[in-house]
Design a protein around this motif. Structure first.
Motif, PDB file in Angstrom:
ATOM      1  N   VAL A  11       7.854  -1.798  -5.715  1.00 66.08           N
ATOM      2  CA  VAL A  11       7.528  -0.417  -5.353  1.00 66.08           C
ATOM      3  C   VAL A  11       7.293   0.376  -6.624  1.00 66.08           C
ATOM      4  O   VAL A  11       7.649  -0.046  -7.717  1.00 66.08           O
ATOM      5  CB  VAL A  11       8.636   0.227  -4.497  1.00 66.08           C
ATOM      6  CG1 VAL A  11       8.769  -0.480  -3.164  1.00 66.08           C
ATOM      7  CG2 VAL A  11       9.961   0.251  -5.222  1.00 66.08           C
ATOM      8  N   GLU A  13       8.728   2.734  -7.902  1.00 64.60           N
ATOM      9  CA  GLU A  13       9.917   3.115  -8.659  1.00 64.60           C
ATOM     10  C   GLU A  13      10.406   2.004  -9.592  1.00 64.60           C
ATOM     11  O   GLU A  13      11.182   2.274 -10.491  1.00 64.60           O
ATOM     12  CB  GLU A  13      11.049   3.515  -7.695  1.00 64.60           C
ATOM     13  CG  GLU A  13      10.744   4.779  -6.940  1.00 64.60           C
ATOM     14  CD  GLU A  13       9.784   4.567  -5.773  1.00 64.60           C
ATOM     15  OE1 GLU A  13       9.020   5.495  -5.468  1.00 64.60           O
ATOM     16  OE2 GLU A  13       9.768   3.479  -5.173  1.00 64.60           O
ATOM     17  N   ARG A  26      11.555   6.486   0.867  1.00 64.29           N
ATOM     18  CA  ARG A  26      10.100   6.401   1.047  1.00 64.29           C
ATOM     19  C   ARG A  26       9.756   6.010   2.481  1.00 64.29           C
ATOM     20  O   ARG A  26       8.970   6.674   3.147  1.00 64.29           O
ATOM     21  CB  ARG A  26       9.490   5.367   0.100  1.00 64.29           C
ATOM     22  CG  ARG A  26       8.009   5.066   0.411  1.00 64.29           C
ATOM     23  CD  ARG A  26       7.431   3.948  -0.432  1.00 64.29           C
ATOM     24  NE  ARG A  26       7.681   4.150  -1.833  1.00 64.29           N
ATOM     25  CZ  ARG A  26       7.052   5.038  -2.602  1.00 64.29           C
ATOM     26  NH1 ARG A  26       6.129   5.817  -2.082  1.00 64.29           N
ATOM     27  NH2 ARG A  26       7.351   5.153  -3.877  1.00 64.29           N
ATOM     28  N   TRP A  27      10.339   4.918   2.959  1.00 62.87           N
ATOM     29  CA  TRP A  27       9.931   4.390   4.258  1.00 62.87           C
ATOM     30  C   TRP A  27      10.421   5.258   5.409  1.00 62.87           C
ATOM     31  O   TRP A  27       9.761   5.334   6.456  1.00 62.87           O
ATOM     32  CB  TRP A  27      10.328   2.915   4.384  1.00 62.87           C
ATOM     33  CG  TRP A  27       9.588   2.135   3.325  1.00 62.87           C
ATOM     34  CD1 TRP A  27      10.107   1.569   2.196  1.00 62.87           C
ATOM     35  CD2 TRP A  27       8.171   1.924   3.243  1.00 62.87           C
ATOM     36  NE1 TRP A  27       9.106   1.011   1.428  1.00 62.87           N
ATOM     37  CE2 TRP A  27       7.909   1.209   2.042  1.00 62.87           C
ATOM     38  CE3 TRP A  27       7.094   2.265   4.055  1.00 62.87           C
ATOM     39  CZ2 TRP A  27       6.625   0.831   1.660  1.00 62.87           C
ATOM     40  CZ3 TRP A  27       5.809   1.885   3.661  1.00 62.87           C
ATOM     41  CH2 TRP A  27       5.588   1.170   2.484  1.00 62.87           C
ATOM     42  N   LEU A  86       2.199   8.061   0.704  1.00 66.91           N
ATOM     43  CA  LEU A  86       3.523   7.475   0.484  1.00 66.91           C
ATOM     44  C   LEU A  86       3.487   5.952   0.598  1.00 66.91           C
ATOM     45  O   LEU A  86       4.144   5.252  -0.172  1.00 66.91           O
ATOM     46  CB  LEU A  86       4.542   8.067   1.469  1.00 66.91           C
ATOM     47  CG  LEU A  86       4.933   9.526   1.225  1.00 66.91           C
ATOM     48  CD1 LEU A  86       5.708  10.079   2.426  1.00 66.91           C
ATOM     49  CD2 LEU A  86       5.747   9.663  -0.058  1.00 66.91           C
ATOM     50  N   ALA A  90       3.923   2.999  -2.728  1.00 68.27           N
ATOM     51  CA  ALA A  90       4.847   1.885  -2.918  1.00 68.27           C
ATOM     52  C   ALA A  90       4.282   0.891  -3.928  1.00 68.27           C
ATOM     53  O   ALA A  90       5.022   0.078  -4.479  1.00 68.27           O
ATOM     54  CB  ALA A  90       5.109   1.177  -1.588  1.00 68.27           C
ATOM     55  N   SER A  96       2.467   7.554  -5.385  1.00 67.74           N
ATOM     56  CA  SER A  96       3.826   7.868  -4.969  1.00 67.74           C
ATOM     57  C   SER A  96       4.138   9.324  -5.284  1.00 67.74           C
ATOM     58  O   SER A  96       4.690  10.059  -4.459  1.00 67.74           O
ATOM     59  CB  SER A  96       4.830   6.952  -5.685  1.00 67.74           C
ATOM     60  OG  SER A  96       6.139   7.234  -5.260  1.00 67.74           O
ATOM     61  N   ALA A 100       4.810  12.221  -2.553  1.00 62.78           N
ATOM     62  CA  ALA A 100       6.072  12.961  -2.632  1.00 62.78           C
ATOM     63  C   ALA A 100       5.806  14.453  -2.786  1.00 62.78           C
ATOM     64  O   ALA A 100       6.497  15.278  -2.166  1.00 62.78           O
ATOM     65  CB  ALA A 100       6.916  12.436  -3.785  1.00 62.78           C
ATOM     66  N   SER A 103       4.818  15.804   0.508  1.00 67.62           N
ATOM     67  CA  SER A 103       6.009  15.886   1.343  1.00 67.62           C
ATOM     68  C   SER A 103       6.846  17.110   0.968  1.00 67.62           C
ATOM     69  O   SER A 103       7.328  17.842   1.838  1.00 67.62           O
ATOM     70  CB  SER A 103       6.823  14.594   1.192  1.00 67.62           C
ATOM     71  OG  SER A 103       7.920  14.585   2.070  1.00 67.62           O
ATOM     72  N   SER A 149      12.335  13.940  -0.648  1.00 69.32           N
ATOM     73  CA  SER A 149      10.999  14.045  -1.242  1.00 69.32           C
ATOM     74  C   SER A 149      11.081  14.327  -2.741  1.00 69.32           C
ATOM     75  O   SER A 149      10.329  13.749  -3.534  1.00 69.32           O
ATOM     76  CB  SER A 149      10.207  15.158  -0.542  1.00 69.32           C
ATOM     77  OG  SER A 149      10.121  14.912   0.839  1.00 69.32           O
ATOM     78  N   LEU A 152      12.187  11.164  -4.522  1.00 70.16           N
ATOM     79  CA  LEU A 152      11.072  10.224  -4.621  1.00 70.16           C
ATOM     80  C   LEU A 152      10.075  10.672  -5.696  1.00 70.16           C
ATOM     81  O   LEU A 152       9.577   9.853  -6.468  1.00 70.16           O
ATOM     82  CB  LEU A 152      10.380  10.078  -3.270  1.00 70.16           C
ATOM     83  CG  LEU A 152       9.332   8.987  -3.151  1.00 70.16           C
ATOM     84  CD1 LEU A 152       9.908   7.620  -3.499  1.00 70.16           C
ATOM     85  CD2 LEU A 152       8.765   8.978  -1.742  1.00 70.16           C
ATOM     86  N   SER A 156       9.167   8.549  -8.953  1.00 69.84           N
ATOM     87  CA  SER A 156       7.757   8.206  -9.188  1.00 69.84           C
ATOM     88  C   SER A 156       7.320   8.669 -10.564  1.00 69.84           C
ATOM     89  O   SER A 156       6.570   7.980 -11.253  1.00 69.84           O
ATOM     90  CB  SER A 156       6.877   8.863  -8.129  1.00 69.84           C
ATOM     91  OG  SER A 156       7.245   8.420  -6.847  1.00 69.84           O
TER      92      SER A 156
END
Length: 162
Positions: A11, A13, A26-27, A86, A90, A96, A100, A103, A149, A152, A156
């Protein structure tokens, strides 16, 4: 799993491949944006969000321009676009961060509904800080989604700078 497989499933991250500590955030956000975004195309959801949008100084103009269903459709497209960013994020750190950020914008806007939507504070329980089940408690959950968010986005950003 060999290194090639790990790289393919890593991913953005880059913490521990697909089992990254922020992967559940994320998911979870992806599921929420897919589900809520898809629902926006239904008459039921359009009418359910209409009072929030109508009373919002940020979004109220949309119903004048697009009508109730059209506004819900536009929001649905934005929410589904957020889900796509999003998902792609990944695998691509910059996406990402974009997802984010989208979001974050969503939840910042919905949290402003606390100030603009009638019925958020429960008068029979003494008013502020007592909040109603609907719409108050419904909106309050967005505080956690905003935190997810932001987390994330920070993860990211760290991955993008590597």
């Amino acid at each position: 799993m060999n290194n090639t497989q790990q790289a393919r499933f890593a991913v953005a991250e880059h913490n521990s491949g697909s089992l990254s500590i922020v992967a559940p955030l994320r998911w979870s956000l992806v599921v929420i944006f897919l589900w809520f975004g898809g629902m926006k195309f239904s008459n039921y959801e359009a009418n359910a969000i209409a009072p929030f949008v109508a009373n919002s100084p940020i979004m109220g103009w949309m119903q004048t321009l697009f009508g109730i269903q059209g506004t819900s459709d536009v929001i649905g497209v934005l929410e589904l676009s957020t889900a796509v960013a999003l998902i792609a994020g990944a695998f691509v750190p910059v996406l990402s961060a974009v997802g984010a950020a989208m979001s974050i914008a969503t939840y910042v806007i919905t949290l402003t509904f606390f100030a603009s939507t009638p019925g958020v504070f429960e008068a029979t329980a003494g008013g502020f800080p007592a909040i109603s089940a609907l719409p108050g408690q419904f909106l309050l959950k967005d505080l956690v989604l905003l935190a997810a968010s932001i987390t994330l986005l920070l993860a990211s950003r760290t991955a993008s700078s590597k």
